[in-house]
Design a protein around this motif. Structure first.
Motif, PDB file in Angstrom:
ATOM      1  N   PRO A  65      96.380  60.442  39.882  1.00 47.92           N
ATOM      2  CA  PRO A  65      96.582  61.720  40.592  1.00 47.92           C
ATOM      3  C   PRO A  65      97.881  62.380  40.179  1.00 47.92           C
ATOM      4  O   PRO A  65      98.894  61.715  39.948  1.00 47.92           O
ATOM      5  CB  PRO A  65      96.608  61.294  42.068  1.00 47.92           C
ATOM      6  N   GLY A  66      97.860  63.701  40.078  1.00 46.84           N
ATOM      7  CA  GLY A  66      99.055  64.441  39.681  1.00 46.84           C
ATOM      8  C   GLY A  66      99.345  65.593  40.621  1.00 46.84           C
ATOM      9  O   GLY A  66     100.234  65.520  41.472  1.00 46.84           O
ATOM     10  N   ASP A  67      98.569  66.663  40.496  1.00 51.84           N
ATOM     11  CA  ASP A  67      98.790  67.872  41.299  1.00 51.84           C
ATOM     12  C   ASP A  67      98.735  67.574  42.801  1.00 51.84           C
ATOM     13  O   ASP A  67      99.629  67.963  43.553  1.00 51.84           O
ATOM     14  CB  ASP A  67      97.737  68.940  40.947  1.00 51.84           C
ATOM     15  N   SER A  68      97.677  66.911  43.226  1.00 56.03           N
ATOM     16  CA  SER A  68      97.510  66.638  44.653  1.00 56.03           C
ATOM     17  C   SER A  68      98.607  65.711  45.169  1.00 56.03           C
ATOM     18  O   SER A  68      99.067  65.847  46.308  1.00 56.03           O
ATOM     19  CB  SER A  68      96.139  66.012  44.922  1.00 56.03           C
ATOM     20  N   LEU A  69      99.061  64.779  44.320  1.00 55.12           N
ATOM     21  CA  LEU A  69     100.111  63.856  44.724  1.00 55.12           C
ATOM     22  C   LEU A  69     101.424  64.597  44.989  1.00 55.12           C
ATOM     23  O   LEU A  69     102.110  64.328  45.979  1.00 55.12           O
ATOM     24  CB  LEU A  69     100.320  62.794  43.648  1.00 55.12           C
ATOM     25  N   LEU A  70     101.764  65.531  44.118  1.00 56.25           N
ATOM     26  CA  LEU A  70     102.985  66.314  44.319  1.00 56.25           C
ATOM     27  C   LEU A  70     102.904  67.125  45.608  1.00 56.25           C
ATOM     28  O   LEU A  70     103.870  67.192  46.377  1.00 56.25           O
ATOM     29  CB  LEU A  70     103.202  67.267  43.136  1.00 56.25           C
ATOM     30  N   PHE A  71     101.761  67.737  45.839  1.00 58.94           N
ATOM     31  CA  PHE A  71     101.585  68.577  47.022  1.00 58.94           C
ATOM     32  C   PHE A  71     101.696  67.760  48.299  1.00 58.94           C
ATOM     33  O   PHE A  71     102.415  68.128  49.235  1.00 58.94           O
ATOM     34  CB  PHE A  71     100.226  69.274  46.948  1.00 58.94           C
ATOM     35  N   VAL A  72     101.005  66.624  48.350  1.00 54.61           N
ATOM     36  CA  VAL A  72     101.030  65.772  49.539  1.00 54.61           C
ATOM     37  C   VAL A  72     102.423  65.191  49.755  1.00 54.61           C
ATOM     38  O   VAL A  72     102.900  65.088  50.898  1.00 54.61           O
ATOM     39  CB  VAL A  72      99.983  64.649  49.413  1.00 54.61           C
ATOM     40  N   ALA A  73     103.103  64.810  48.661  1.00 52.23           N
ATOM     41  CA  ALA A  73     104.464  64.282  48.775  1.00 52.23           C
ATOM     42  C   ALA A  73     105.398  65.316  49.380  1.00 52.23           C
ATOM     43  O   ALA A  73     106.244  64.993  50.224  1.00 52.23           O
ATOM     44  CB  ALA A  73     104.977  63.850  47.400  1.00 52.23           C
ATOM     45  N   GLY A  74     105.240  66.567  48.987  1.00 49.41           N
ATOM     46  CA  GLY A  74     106.041  67.635  49.569  1.00 49.41           C
ATOM     47  C   GLY A  74     105.784  67.801  51.050  1.00 49.41           C
ATOM     48  O   GLY A  74     106.709  68.006  51.844  1.00 49.41           O
ATOM     49  N   GLY A  75     104.519  67.683  51.442  1.00 55.38           N
ATOM     50  CA  GLY A  75     104.170  67.786  52.858  1.00 55.38           C
ATOM     51  C   GLY A  75     104.771  66.661  53.677  1.00 55.38           C
ATOM     52  O   GLY A  75     105.263  66.887  54.792  1.00 55.38           O
ATOM     53  N   LEU A  76     104.772  65.455  53.147  1.00 52.67           N
ATOM     54  CA  LEU A  76     105.365  64.319  53.859  1.00 52.67           C
ATOM     55  C   LEU A  76     106.888  64.448  53.936  1.00 52.67           C
ATOM     56  O   LEU A  76     107.504  64.043  54.920  1.00 52.67           O
ATOM     57  CB  LEU A  76     104.993  63.008  53.162  1.00 52.67           C
ATOM     58  N   ALA A  77     107.489  65.015  52.897  1.00 51.80           N
ATOM     59  CA  ALA A  77     108.934  65.238  52.925  1.00 51.80           C
ATOM     60  C   ALA A  77     109.307  66.215  54.034  1.00 51.80           C
ATOM     61  O   ALA A  77     110.345  66.068  54.696  1.00 51.80           O
ATOM     62  CB  ALA A  77     109.410  65.771  51.575  1.00 51.80           C
ATOM     63  N   ALA A  78     108.443  67.192  54.271  1.00 50.08           N
ATOM     64  CA  ALA A  78     108.698  68.166  55.337  1.00 50.08           C
ATOM     65  C   ALA A  78     108.665  67.499  56.706  1.00 50.08           C
ATOM     66  O   ALA A  78     109.345  67.942  57.643  1.00 50.08           O
ATOM     67  CB  ALA A  78     107.661  69.289  55.275  1.00 50.08           C
ATOM     68  N   LEU A  79     107.912  66.426  56.839  1.00 47.92           N
ATOM     69  CA  LEU A  79     107.826  65.694  58.107  1.00 47.92           C
ATOM     70  C   LEU A  79     108.946  64.661  58.261  1.00 47.92           C
ATOM     71  O   LEU A  79     109.017  63.967  59.270  1.00 47.92           O
ATOM     72  CB  LEU A  79     106.472  64.988  58.208  1.00 47.92           C
ATOM     73  N   GLY A  80     109.796  64.548  57.256  1.00 47.20           N
ATOM     74  CA  GLY A  80     110.914  63.617  57.321  1.00 47.20           C
ATOM     75  C   GLY A  80     110.659  62.279  56.657  1.00 47.20           C
ATOM     76  O   GLY A  80     111.490  61.373  56.723  1.00 47.20           O
ATOM     77  N   GLY A  81     109.496  62.130  56.000  1.00 49.12           N
ATOM     78  CA  GLY A  81     109.169  60.859  55.369  1.00 49.12           C
ATOM     79  C   GLY A  81     109.996  60.574  54.131  1.00 49.12           C
ATOM     80  O   GLY A  81     110.209  59.414  53.768  1.00 49.12           O
ATOM     81  N   MET A  82     110.454  61.650  53.465  1.00 48.01           N
ATOM     82  CA  MET A  82     111.256  61.511  52.257  1.00 48.01           C
ATOM     83  C   MET A  82     112.267  62.635  52.200  1.00 48.01           C
ATOM     84  O   MET A  82     112.064  63.695  52.802  1.00 48.01           O
ATOM     85  CB  MET A  82     110.361  61.545  51.007  1.00 48.01           C
ATOM     86  N   ASP A  83     113.344  62.410  51.447  1.00 45.37           N
ATOM     87  CA  ASP A  83     114.340  63.456  51.227  1.00 45.37           C
ATOM     88  C   ASP A  83     113.835  64.376  50.125  1.00 45.37           C
ATOM     89  O   ASP A  83     113.563  63.934  49.011  1.00 45.37           O
ATOM     90  CB  ASP A  83     115.679  62.836  50.827  1.00 45.37           C
ATOM     91  N   ILE A  84     113.692  65.659  50.427  1.00 51.29           N
ATOM     92  CA  ILE A  84     113.068  66.588  49.489  1.00 51.29           C
ATOM     93  C   ILE A  84     113.861  66.730  48.194  1.00 51.29           C
ATOM     94  O   ILE A  84     113.288  66.818  47.104  1.00 51.29           O
ATOM     95  CB  ILE A  84     112.859  67.982  50.157  1.00 51.29           C
ATOM     96  N   TYR A  85     115.188  66.705  48.273  1.00 53.69           N
ATOM     97  CA  TYR A  85     116.006  66.884  47.063  1.00 53.69           C
ATOM     98  C   TYR A  85     115.900  65.663  46.150  1.00 53.69           C
ATOM     99  O   TYR A  85     115.772  65.798  44.922  1.00 53.69           O
ATOM    100  CB  TYR A  85     117.458  67.146  47.443  1.00 53.69           C
ATOM    101  N   LEU A  86     115.959  64.478  46.747  1.00 57.29           N
ATOM    102  CA  LEU A  86     115.809  63.260  45.959  1.00 57.29           C
ATOM    103  C   LEU A  86     114.404  63.176  45.385  1.00 57.29           C
ATOM    104  O   LEU A  86     114.213  62.771  44.222  1.00 57.29           O
ATOM    105  CB  LEU A  86     116.094  62.033  46.839  1.00 57.29           C
ATOM    106  N   LEU A  87     113.427  63.568  46.178  1.00 58.66           N
ATOM    107  CA  LEU A  87     112.040  63.556  45.730  1.00 58.66           C
ATOM    108  C   LEU A  87     111.847  64.455  44.512  1.00 58.66           C
ATOM    109  O   LEU A  87     111.244  64.044  43.511  1.00 58.66           O
ATOM    110  CB  LEU A  87     111.118  64.012  46.866  1.00 58.66           C
ATOM    111  N   LEU A  88     112.375  65.669  44.571  1.00 61.57           N
ATOM    112  CA  LEU A  88     112.235  66.603  43.459  1.00 61.57           C
ATOM    113  C   LEU A  88     112.895  66.055  42.199  1.00 61.57           C
ATOM    114  O   LEU A  88     112.333  66.131  41.103  1.00 61.57           O
ATOM    115  CB  LEU A  88     112.853  67.956  43.825  1.00 61.57           C
TER     116      LEU A  88
END
Length: 213
Positions: free
Chosen positions: A50-73
């Motif tokens: 998975p590529g596109d969908s994985l990035l999108f879902v990861a961004g959504g989880l980061a918004a919920l506090g599951g991950m740091d968005i800056y580190l994730l990017l």
């Protein structure tokens, strides 16, 4: 056998299992995401990941506090760049003889041939445009390596494409991924994002076609 089947299902549908993995593995999720994106872009035999969908879902989880968005990017961009760099070196090492390989479950010869034709027509821009096209983004750096594209030029377009791809899809997920309608129609939304992202290119092609017609 059941454990193996479950593991394969998680790998192939990591976007659907990502929330569970964040809860189970904590900060190790960054390593997992790096490995998946790196592999998807780094090896022609793992284009199924998975590529596109994985990035999108990861961004959504980061918004919920599951991950740091800056580190994730930062991690996702690094994975995309290093994956491309490895794929380029593999293509450079193997050379044109790969076009003699037969099609198989792990090697899509048709995608390779189409990517080669696209690369010959558009050059370095292929590395940017193909980021938004599954299969093609895996073969683009491979073809660039086969064609011995200048390393500095390759890295420039690779970085540009990685930034555009990761920022566009991950931030879209960060800002809109948790809306109920979006979660229920994830594939449609991601397809729409890809079309919008490629719109300037499509307009350019249309204008070129009208001029040359």
């Amino acid at each position: 056998m059941e454990y193996l089947t479950a593991f394969i299902d998680i790998i192939l549908h990591l976007d659907k299992h990502l929330e569970f993995l964040v809860e189970q593995y904590g900060h190790w999720i960054y390593v997992i995401l790096f490995a998946i994106i790196f592999s998807e872009t780094g090896f022609v035999v793992t284009a199924f990941l998975p590529g596109d969908s994985l990035l999108f879902v990861a961004g959504g989880l980061a918004a919920l506090g599951g991950m740091d968005i800056y580190l994730l990017l930062a991690i996702l961009v690094a994975a995309a760049v290093f994956g491309n760099a490895l794929n380029y070196q593999i293509g450079r090492f193997l050379g044109p003889k790969v076009f003699q390989w037969e099609n198989s479950h792990f090697f899509n010869k048709a995608a390779l041939v189409k990517t080669q034709a696209f690369y010959e027509k558009h050059g370095g821009k292929t590395l940017v445009i193909s980021r938004f096209l599954p299969l093609f983004r895996t073969f683009a750096p491979f073809v660039a390596g086969i064609g011995a594209m200048a390393w500095a030029r390759f890295i420039f377009f690779t970085l540009l494409g990685a930034l555009a791809w990761v920022l566009c899809l991950t931030l879209a997920g960060y800002f809109f991924g948790n809306l109920p309608w979006v979660r229920q129609n994830l594939n449609v939304v991601i397809l729409g994002i890809i079309v919008v992202s490629l719109l300037p290119v499509l307009i350019g092609w249309y204008q070129h076609w009208r001029t040359s017609a």
